[in-house]
Scaffold this motif. Sequence first.
Motif, PDB file in Angstrom:
ATOM      1  N   UNK A  88      36.320  53.988   1.633  1.00 34.89           N
ATOM      2  CA  UNK A  88      37.252  55.098   1.819  1.00 34.89           C
ATOM      3  C   UNK A  88      38.671  54.603   1.596  1.00 34.89           C
ATOM      4  N   UNK A  89      39.389  55.273   0.741  1.00 37.13           N
ATOM      5  CA  UNK A  89      40.789  54.984   0.500  1.00 37.13           C
ATOM      6  C   UNK A  89      41.546  56.292   0.705  1.00 37.13           C
ATOM      7  N   UNK A  90      42.359  56.388   1.753  1.00 34.03           N
ATOM      8  CA  UNK A  90      43.028  57.645   2.044  1.00 34.03           C
ATOM      9  C   UNK A  90      44.033  58.077   0.983  1.00 34.03           C
ATOM     10  N   UNK A  91      44.393  57.166   0.095  1.00 26.93           N
ATOM     11  CA  UNK A  91      45.358  57.510  -0.965  1.00 26.93           C
ATOM     12  C   UNK A  91      44.702  58.210  -2.147  1.00 26.93           C
ATOM     13  N   UNK A  92      43.366  58.235  -2.171  1.00 33.02           N
ATOM     14  CA  UNK A  92      42.663  58.846  -3.282  1.00 33.02           C
ATOM     15  C   UNK A  92      41.684  59.890  -2.802  1.00 33.02           C
ATOM     16  N   UNK A  95      37.042  61.877  -5.919  1.00 30.81           N
ATOM     17  CA  UNK A  95      36.764  61.639  -7.325  1.00 30.81           C
ATOM     18  C   UNK A  95      37.566  60.474  -7.894  1.00 30.81           C
ATOM     19  N   UNK A  96      38.346  59.795  -7.050  1.00 29.72           N
ATOM     20  CA  UNK A  96      39.091  58.626  -7.489  1.00 29.72           C
ATOM     21  C   UNK A  96      40.483  58.920  -7.994  1.00 29.72           C
ATOM     22  N   UNK A  97      40.869  60.206  -8.017  1.00 31.82           N
ATOM     23  CA  UNK A  97      42.203  60.583  -8.480  1.00 31.82           C
ATOM     24  C   UNK A  97      43.117  60.818  -7.292  1.00 31.82           C
TER      25      UNK A  97
END
Length: 98
Positions: A88-92, A95-97
């Motif tokens: 999990x990356x809260x900046x993305x 869908x990865x964008x």
Amino acid sequence: MTEIIDLLLALSQEIKDLKVRIELIRATRAEHLKDTWIDNQDVMQTLHISQRTLQTFRSNGTIPYSKIQGKFYYKVSDIEELLQSNYYNPNFKCDGNK
């Protein structure tokens, strides 16, 4: 003077060739490690979890395993897949964008 330049160019090329070889070895090793099996202790250390948590992961199907004479083994690729699927990356967005 041109001899020194030629030597430096040859040395530079050899360094580039070595870098390519090192990257190839790293990639080959990484692929080889994905096919290896590790035991309970290695999984617990890698994931920083307790034995009970690992048992829960086995019981609820979170992590696939193989059992031989009471000892459990896990594929490194399955551990990586588990980590990747829960990344999990809260900046993305999902869908990865951004």
